[in-house]
Design a protein around this motif. Structure first.
Motif, short mmCIF file in Angstrom:
data_model
loop_
_atom_site.label_atom_id
_atom_site.label_comp_id
_atom_site.label_asym_id
_atom_site.label_seq_id
_atom_site.Cartn_x
_atom_site.Cartn_y
_atom_site.Cartn_z
N GLN A 101 -13.38 69.46 -55.94
CA GLN A 101 -12.75 68.20 -56.30
C GLN A 101 -13.82 67.11 -56.36
OE1 GLN A 101 -9.46 68.08 -57.00
NE2 GLN A 101 -9.42 70.28 -56.62
N THR A 102 -13.90 66.42 -57.49
CA THR A 102 -14.96 65.43 -57.67
C THR A 102 -14.40 64.01 -57.78
OG1 THR A 102 -14.91 65.72 -60.07
CG2 THR A 102 -16.48 67.07 -58.83
N LEU A 103 -15.22 63.08 -57.34
CA LEU A 103 -14.95 61.66 -57.52
C LEU A 103 -15.96 61.12 -58.52
CD1 LEU A 103 -14.50 60.53 -53.80
CD2 LEU A 103 -12.70 60.73 -55.50
N ALA A 104 -15.52 60.31 -59.44
CA ALA A 104 -16.41 59.69 -60.40
C ALA A 104 -16.21 58.18 -60.33
CB ALA A 104 -16.12 60.20 -61.81
N PHE A 105 -17.32 57.46 -60.19
CA PHE A 105 -17.21 56.01 -60.07
C PHE A 105 -18.23 55.35 -60.98
CE2 PHE A 105 -15.81 52.18 -58.31
CZ PHE A 105 -16.90 51.37 -58.07
N GLN A 106 -17.79 54.36 -61.74
CA GLN A 106 -18.67 53.61 -62.64
C GLN A 106 -18.50 52.12 -62.38
OE1 GLN A 106 -18.64 54.83 -66.70
NE2 GLN A 106 -19.49 52.91 -67.46
N THR A 107 -19.61 51.45 -62.15
CA THR A 107 -19.54 50.01 -61.89
C THR A 107 -19.30 49.26 -63.20
OG1 THR A 107 -21.95 49.99 -62.00
CG2 THR A 107 -20.96 49.99 -59.83
N PRO A 108 -18.43 48.26 -63.18
CA PRO A 108 -18.20 47.45 -64.38
C PRO A 108 -19.45 46.68 -64.78
CG PRO A 108 -16.45 47.15 -62.75
CD PRO A 108 -17.57 47.87 -62.06
N ALA A 109 -19.50 46.26 -66.01
CA ALA A 109 -20.63 45.45 -66.50
C ALA A 109 -20.76 44.18 -65.67
CB ALA A 109 -20.43 45.11 -67.97
#
Length: 315
Positions: A101-109
């Protein structure tokens, strides 16, 4: 739904909803991390089993035959061994399930974020950076996927190498602090080692470089190039600063667009744009207008800004 997600029981649609919700707001991401850590803390502690007391104790002074004692001991040993085997099997399966099970996180601009992984590794994400990692690391290695600019302070664990996977290279470490830039869209890759030791392996031709502290490895024309860190202040973005040293007007305009999440267009000629700063830094929290005003002290230009679209035109 969040609890089903961290337990590995959520459907594909539910997992997407949770990851989108976490990426939409830094506070949401922190709530998801807290729920995950709480679940791990609870699931790794098995309840203690208290021995039962015989309902009818033996008469005082009566001897128990040794064969009966041996039989009871063997039965108890068998139960213990079976319990250990079952417990180990369940524990192993639980790790394997969570590792899938993976978590993916991307910071907003225009934003930055930091978090701590399940092994204690600290991670800082710059604007528009993305990190994908398992809820719980597997039994052989600790592997994460990265795009954008990210800094790691890796928890030491010699038995489980930490591997950062990017579009260009794999970075293998045991315990160290380093900065990585993996911008596939613009063909940029670099790794700067601040502490420890890492091995870089190219995904293009298998080229390997063993890095020492203050080394920088960059990708140039498909080949890895080793150099030395010229200015440690270049990596102050985790503390909220943009370094000006050795950068010209166009370098900084490109960086402002990345850091502040703005679309910046330069129209016409900017006099002296190739001149580079000898020193200085800008505090990110002061905003893009303050940053541009600082540039105006060194370069002659005017600009207009559309606040709603965050588009800036420099003339």
């Amino acid at each position: 739904m969040i609890r089903r997600y961290v337990r590995g029981e959520a459907s594909f649609e539910e997992r997407k909803l949770v990851t989108d919700w976490a990426a939409s707001d830094p506070q949401h991401f922190k709530e998801l991390e807290q729920e995950r850590r709480l679940y791990l803390a609870l699931t790794w502690h098995l309840p203690e089993v208290e021995p039962s007391v015989a309902d009818a104790p033996a008469e005082r002074g009566r001897l128990i035959p040794w064969r009966r004692v041996a039989r009871i001991a063997l039965q108890a040993a068998a139960v213990i061994v079976m319990g250990c085997l079952v417990g180990t099997l369940l524990y192993t399966r639980r790790i394997d399930t969570l590792a899938e099970q993976t978590l993916a996180f991307q910071t907003p601009a225009g934003q930055r974020m930091n978090t701590t992984l399940s092994d204690g590794t600290k991670v800082w994400l710059n604007s528009r950076a993305r990190v994908e990692y398992p809820v719980l690391f597997g039994r052989k290695e600790r592997r994460v996927k990265v795009s954008g600019e990210v800094m790691f302070d890796v928890a030491k664990d010699p038995d489980h190498p930490f591997i950062v996977e990017t579009y260009a290279c794999d970075i293998e470490v045991l315990g160290t602090k380093f900065n990585v830039v993996a911008d596939e869209e613009n063909g940029r890759f670099s790794t700067a080692l601040l502490r420890g030791e890492v091995r870089i392996t190219s995904r293009f031709d298998g080229q390997q470089i063993l890095m020492k502290p203050d080394d920088v490895v960059s990708l140039e024309e498909g080949k890895l190039r080793l150099s030395h860190i010229d200015d440690p202040d270049e990596y102050l973005w985790t503390e909220g600063y943009i370094n000006l040293k050795n950068k010209n007007f166009y370098d900084l305009v490109e960086e402002f667009g990345q850091v502040f999440g703005a679309r910046i267009e330069v129209q016409g000629h900017i006099e002296g744009a190739d001149r580079r700063y000898k020193w200085g830094k800008i505090r990110i929290a002061d905003g893009v207008d303050d940053a541009l005003e600082i540039l105006q002290a060194s370069y002659r230009f005017t600009y207009t800004r559309n606040i709603e679209t965050n588009e800036i035109v420099i003339r």
